[in-house]
Design a protein around this motif. Structure first.
Motif, PDB file in Angstrom:
ATOM      1  N   SER A  21      51.241  39.597  37.030  1.00  0.00           N
ATOM      2  CA  SER A  21      51.165  41.029  37.315  1.00  0.00           C
ATOM      3  C   SER A  21      50.724  41.437  36.135  1.00  0.00           C
ATOM      4  O   SER A  21      50.475  42.850  36.125  1.00  0.00           O
ATOM      5  N   LEU A  22      50.106  40.905  35.050  1.00  0.00           N
ATOM      6  CA  LEU A  22      49.780  41.386  33.748  1.00  0.00           C
ATOM      7  C   LEU A  22      48.319  42.389  33.971  1.00  0.00           C
ATOM      8  O   LEU A  22      48.120  43.163  33.473  1.00  0.00           O
ATOM      9  N   LEU A  23      47.304  41.305  34.417  1.00  0.00           N
ATOM     10  CA  LEU A  23      46.039  41.753  34.492  1.00  0.00           C
ATOM     11  C   LEU A  23      45.939  43.058  35.353  1.00  0.00           C
ATOM     12  O   LEU A  23      45.351  43.751  35.065  1.00  0.00           O
ATOM     13  N   GLY A  24      46.729  43.153  36.421  1.00  0.00           N
ATOM     14  CA  GLY A  24      46.700  44.403  37.188  1.00  0.00           C
ATOM     15  C   GLY A  24      47.329  45.546  36.491  1.00  0.00           C
ATOM     16  O   GLY A  24      46.782  46.671  36.574  1.00  0.00           O
ATOM     17  N   ALA A  25      48.459  45.399  35.732  1.00  0.00           N
ATOM     18  CA  ALA A  25      48.907  46.459  35.017  1.00  0.00           C
ATOM     19  C   ALA A  25      47.775  46.768  33.680  1.00  0.00           C
ATOM     20  O   ALA A  25      47.829  48.176  33.326  1.00  0.00           O
ATOM     21  N   ALA A  26      47.327  45.833  33.226  1.00  0.00           N
ATOM     22  CA  ALA A  26      46.449  46.247  32.132  1.00  0.00           C
ATOM     23  C   ALA A  26      44.972  46.503  32.471  1.00  0.00           C
ATOM     24  O   ALA A  26      44.211  47.413  31.562  1.00  0.00           O
ATOM     25  N   TRP A  27      44.455  46.112  33.581  1.00  0.00           N
ATOM     26  CA  TRP A  27      42.916  46.456  34.004  1.00  0.00           C
ATOM     27  C   TRP A  27      42.511  47.909  33.851  1.00  0.00           C
ATOM     28  O   TRP A  27      41.538  48.348  33.429  1.00  0.00           O
ATOM     29  N   PRO A  28      43.251  49.001  34.397  1.00  0.00           N
ATOM     30  CA  PRO A  28      42.874  50.434  34.221  1.00  0.00           C
ATOM     31  C   PRO A  28      42.209  50.644  32.742  1.00  0.00           C
ATOM     32  O   PRO A  28      41.341  51.465  32.690  1.00  0.00           O
ATOM     33  N   VAL A  29      43.035  50.062  31.914  1.00  0.00           N
ATOM     34  CA  VAL A  29      42.785  50.414  30.558  1.00  0.00           C
ATOM     35  C   VAL A  29      41.647  49.320  29.773  1.00  0.00           C
ATOM     36  O   VAL A  29      40.715  49.779  29.484  1.00  0.00           O
ATOM     37  N   LEU A  30      41.784  48.131  30.286  1.00  0.00           N
ATOM     38  CA  LEU A  30      40.912  47.083  29.987  1.00  0.00           C
ATOM     39  C   LEU A  30      39.462  47.213  30.276  1.00  0.00           C
ATOM     40  O   LEU A  30      38.770  46.875  29.474  1.00  0.00           O
ATOM     41  N   TYR A  31      39.108  47.359  31.484  1.00  0.00           N
ATOM     42  CA  TYR A  31      37.657  47.145  31.733  1.00  0.00           C
ATOM     43  C   TYR A  31      37.252  48.574  31.183  1.00  0.00           C
ATOM     44  O   TYR A  31      35.804  48.319  30.969  1.00  0.00           O
ATOM     45  N   ARG A  32      37.810  49.540  30.746  1.00  0.00           N
ATOM     46  CA  ARG A  32      37.013  50.562  29.930  1.00  0.00           C
ATOM     47  C   ARG A  32      36.716  50.343  28.673  1.00  0.00           C
ATOM     48  O   ARG A  32      35.614  50.578  28.117  1.00  0.00           O
ATOM     49  N   GLN A  33      37.567  49.690  27.933  1.00  0.00           N
ATOM     50  CA  GLN A  33      37.488  49.198  26.707  1.00  0.00           C
ATOM     51  C   GLN A  33      36.315  48.124  26.786  1.00  0.00           C
ATOM     52  O   GLN A  33      35.614  48.215  25.649  1.00  0.00           O
ATOM     53  N   LEU A  34      36.221  47.288  27.611  1.00  0.00           N
ATOM     54  CA  LEU A  34      35.267  46.113  27.319  1.00  0.00           C
ATOM     55  C   LEU A  34      34.044  46.767  28.107  1.00  0.00           C
ATOM     56  O   LEU A  34      33.091  45.849  28.186  1.00  0.00           O
ATOM     57  N   ASP A  35      33.757  48.013  28.909  1.00  0.00           N
ATOM     58  CA  ASP A  35      32.819  48.474  29.303  1.00  0.00           C
ATOM     59  C   ASP A  35      32.076  47.557  30.549  1.00  0.00           C
ATOM     60  O   ASP A  35      31.177  47.151  30.332  1.00  0.00           O
ATOM     61  N   VAL A  36      33.085  46.940  31.436  1.00  0.00           N
ATOM     62  CA  VAL A  36      32.641  46.195  32.477  1.00  0.00           C
ATOM     63  C   VAL A  36      33.013  47.088  33.990  1.00  0.00           C
ATOM     64  O   VAL A  36      33.883  48.051  33.731  1.00  0.00           O
ATOM     65  N   PRO A  37      32.354  46.860  34.898  1.00  0.00           N
ATOM     66  CA  PRO A  37      32.735  47.618  36.093  1.00  0.00           C
ATOM     67  C   PRO A  37      34.299  47.205  36.465  1.00  0.00           C
ATOM     68  O   PRO A  37      34.549  46.033  36.291  1.00  0.00           O
ATOM     69  N   ILE A  38      34.830  47.944  37.286  1.00  0.00           N
ATOM     70  CA  ILE A  38      36.297  47.836  37.718  1.00  0.00           C
ATOM     71  C   ILE A  38      36.201  46.578  38.635  1.00  0.00           C
ATOM     72  O   ILE A  38      37.340  45.835  38.635  1.00  0.00           O
ATOM     73  N   ALA A  39      35.221  46.406  39.397  1.00  0.00           N
ATOM     74  CA  ALA A  39      35.332  45.074  40.510  1.00  0.00           C
ATOM     75  C   ALA A  39      35.208  43.950  39.583  1.00  0.00           C
ATOM     76  O   ALA A  39      35.592  43.047  40.196  1.00  0.00           O
ATOM     77  N   PHE A  40      35.217  43.774  38.335  1.00  0.00           N
ATOM     78  CA  PHE A  40      34.959  42.391  37.708  1.00  0.00           C
ATOM     79  C   PHE A  40      36.415  41.861  37.341  1.00  0.00           C
ATOM     80  O   PHE A  40      36.493  40.631  36.854  1.00  0.00           O
ATOM     81  N   ALA A  41      37.482  42.576  37.843  1.00  0.00           N
ATOM     82  CA  ALA A  41      38.787  41.985  37.851  1.00  0.00           C
ATOM     83  C   ALA A  41      38.915  40.800  38.893  1.00  0.00           C
ATOM     84  O   ALA A  41      39.786  39.827  38.682  1.00  0.00           O
ATOM     85  N   GLY A  42      38.036  40.976  39.764  1.00  0.00           N
ATOM     86  CA  GLY A  42      37.846  39.861  40.990  1.00  0.00           C
ATOM     87  C   GLY A  42      37.340  38.594  40.247  1.00  0.00           C
ATOM     88  O   GLY A  42      37.613  37.523  40.835  1.00  0.00           O
ATOM     89  N   ILE A  43      36.426  38.759  39.288  1.00  0.00           N
ATOM     90  CA  ILE A  43      35.748  37.693  38.831  1.00  0.00           C
ATOM     91  C   ILE A  43      37.147  36.831  38.030  1.00  0.00           C
ATOM     92  O   ILE A  43      37.220  35.671  38.122  1.00  0.00           O
ATOM     93  N   LEU A  44      37.712  37.707  37.333  1.00  0.00           N
ATOM     94  CA  LEU A  44      38.690  37.015  36.653  1.00  0.00           C
ATOM     95  C   LEU A  44      40.041  36.221  37.531  1.00  0.00           C
ATOM     96  O   LEU A  44      40.230  35.126  37.391  1.00  0.00           O
ATOM     97  N   THR A  45      40.198  37.117  38.546  1.00  0.00           N
ATOM     98  CA  THR A  45      41.375  36.592  39.594  1.00  0.00           C
ATOM     99  C   THR A  45      40.800  35.343  40.141  1.00  0.00           C
ATOM    100  O   THR A  45      41.430  34.487  40.490  1.00  0.00           O
ATOM    101  N   PHE A  46      39.489  35.250  40.503  1.00  0.00           N
ATOM    102  CA  PHE A  46      38.736  34.323  41.059  1.00  0.00           C
ATOM    103  C   PHE A  46      38.973  32.875  40.165  1.00  0.00           C
ATOM    104  O   PHE A  46      39.175  31.666  40.708  1.00  0.00           O
ATOM    105  N   ILE A  47      38.426  32.935  38.913  1.00  0.00           N
ATOM    106  CA  ILE A  47      38.678  31.900  37.704  1.00  0.00           C
ATOM    107  C   ILE A  47      39.932  31.452  37.883  1.00  0.00           C
ATOM    108  O   ILE A  47      40.261  30.169  37.653  1.00  0.00           O
ATOM    109  N   ILE A  48      40.974  32.290  37.637  1.00  0.00           N
ATOM    110  CA  ILE A  48      42.289  32.075  37.625  1.00  0.00           C
ATOM    111  C   ILE A  48      42.778  31.237  38.682  1.00  0.00           C
ATOM    112  O   ILE A  48      43.447  30.221  38.788  1.00  0.00           O
ATOM    113  N   SER A  49      42.364  31.653  39.962  1.00  0.00           N
ATOM    114  CA  SER A  49      42.947  30.891  41.392  1.00  0.00           C
ATOM    115  C   SER A  49      42.153  29.671  41.405  1.00  0.00           C
ATOM    116  O   SER A  49      42.748  28.758  41.909  1.00  0.00           O
ATOM    117  N   CYS A  50      40.842  29.471  41.112  1.00  0.00           N
ATOM    118  CA  CYS A  50      40.299  28.090  40.948  1.00  0.00           C
ATOM    119  C   CYS A  50      40.965  27.146  40.205  1.00  0.00           C
ATOM    120  O   CYS A  50      41.188  26.002  40.476  1.00  0.00           O
TER     121      CYS A  50
END
Length: 395
Positions: A21-50
């Motif tokens: 549950s770390l990524l979900g808790a951190a993502w609202p802040v994390l994606y803004r700091q890294l300047d990426v679209p909010i949907a990019f969380a799906g890329i990370l979860t996909f890599i982790i799931s694979c």
């Protein structure tokens, strides 16, 4: 000795839940700091799931060669390294790289620990084991939120969880002699189990066992139902039932608390019922909870309580399916079968919630309880079919 090892296994399952549950808790802040679209969380979860699916499928071969203790210690070490990597990342591509060991570490330890407890401990311990996973999932958002509130940043949240994983890795390494001991102490609750065969069964070999394909689909459906319920509950309550956002979010979180409390409760009665009876009881509760959500003219409290009932129903299904695997398919085959089940679980949890998102966007989110009902129906049919196949085989 077995009680001490059981306590270490419980700690290991807390550590398994911590990163989830770390990524979900951190993502609202994390994606803004890294300047990426909010949907990019799906890329990370996909890599982790694979990575998780891959390591789950390899768990049989790895566990037979190195043992459950070494696989568990190495897997927790990999997640620790990945979490430290996350804490040091300054670009999205770095997160993608660290997501690889993140996923690889999770799948193997999940399958290895589940199989070890299914072989050597009673039903109640399997249910309580997954209750401790819920404890880990609940703790990490608080760690992350504390770091964000204090101004330390999301990096500190990942770093603190990595430190916890490092401490657990040291404990697991120190406990390796306990894992190698199979001797049953007097008065212990552990079950005797046959030693697995020396050769790895493989995915194809496991799928040829009668009933494995059915339980694989059933396990896929369970995780699809659990993840779909949790992800879309708030949106359904707000958009379809007119419930305030704050109220919907608070009650949706009770779905996960229902799972955690339900697993503690099911653990207290597990030794008095068979695994199949507990699974059927859980499926019946899920059905009643979905009906409560489906009733169109019911007061608002009814669908809200329905979410808790679904959580209570989900609680015993996952651990009971895992625990009955050795008796259904043989102790010598259980590690391979559980590895496949874990892979199917992660695929279901990854694929089905976004698929309902397409349904909600294209048609209407009001189909949410119908979606859950269809998944439940398929799960029930496949698990009951598996029961008939296993009974016909004399198990």
């Amino acid at each position: 000795m077995y009680s001490l090892l059981l306590a270490i296994i419980y700690l290991a399952f807390i550590s398994l839940g911590l990163p989830d549950s770390l990524l979900g808790a951190a993502w609202p802040v994390l994606y803004r700091q890294l300047d990426v679209p909010i949907a990019f969380a799906g890329i990370l979860t996909f890599i982790i799931s694979c990575g998780t699916v891959l390591s789950s499928l390899m768990s049989d071969r790895l566990t037979r060669r190195f043992g459950a203790g070494w696989v568990t210690a190495a897997s927790v070490f990999m997640t620790m390294v990945a979490l430290f990597g996350f804490s040091c990342s300054s670009a999205f591509w770095m997160l993608c790289l660290w997501a690889v060991p993140y996923g690889l570490g999770a799948g193997a330890v999940d399958a290895a620990l589940n199989n070890y407890v299914a072989l050597h401990y009673s039903q109640r311990h399997m249910h309580w084991l997954h209750c401790f996973w819920g404890v880990g999932v609940s703790i990490s958002p608080y760690i992350m939120s504390s770091c964000l509130i204090s101004g330390a940043g999301w990096q500190a949240g990942y770093r603190w969880v990595a430190i916890l994983q490092a401490a657990l890795t040291a404990i697991l390494l120190a406990s390796l002699p306990l894992w190698r001991s199979r001797k049953k102490s007097s008065g212990a609750e552990e079950e005797e189990a046959a030693e697995p065969a020396a050769e790895a069964l493989g995915v194809r070999g496991a799928l040829r066992i009668p009933g494995v394909r059915e339980v694989l689909v059933g396990f896929f459906c369970y995780c699809a139902l659990e993840s779909s319920t949790g992800l879309w509950a708030s949106s359904y309550l707000v958009l379809n039932r007119g419930i305030a956002v704050e109220v919907a979010a608070r009650w949706a979180s009770l779905f996960y608390l229902g799972i955690t409390f339900g697993r503690f409760l099911s653990g207290t009665i597990a030794n008095k019922l068979t695994d199949r009876s507990i699974i059927r009881l859980g499926l019946a509760l899920i059905f009643l909870g979905i009906l409560a959500i489906l009733l169109p003219a019911a007061p608002q409290i009814v669908p809200l309580c329905g979410l808790i009932v679904i959580g209570l129903g989900c609680a015993p299904v996952y651990p009971a399916i895992i625990h009955e695997t050795p008796s259904n398919f043989g102790a010598e085959n259980s590690q391979a079968v559980i590895g496949i089940q874990m892979a199917g679980a992660y695929v279901g949890a990854t694929v089905m919630p976004p698929l309902f998102g397409i349904v909600a966007d294209s048609i209407n989110i009001g189909w949410y309880p119908v979606w859950l009902l269809l998944i439940l129906a398929l799960m029930t049919v496949m698990l009951e079919r598996k029961n008939r196949i296993v009974a016909a085989a004399g198990r």
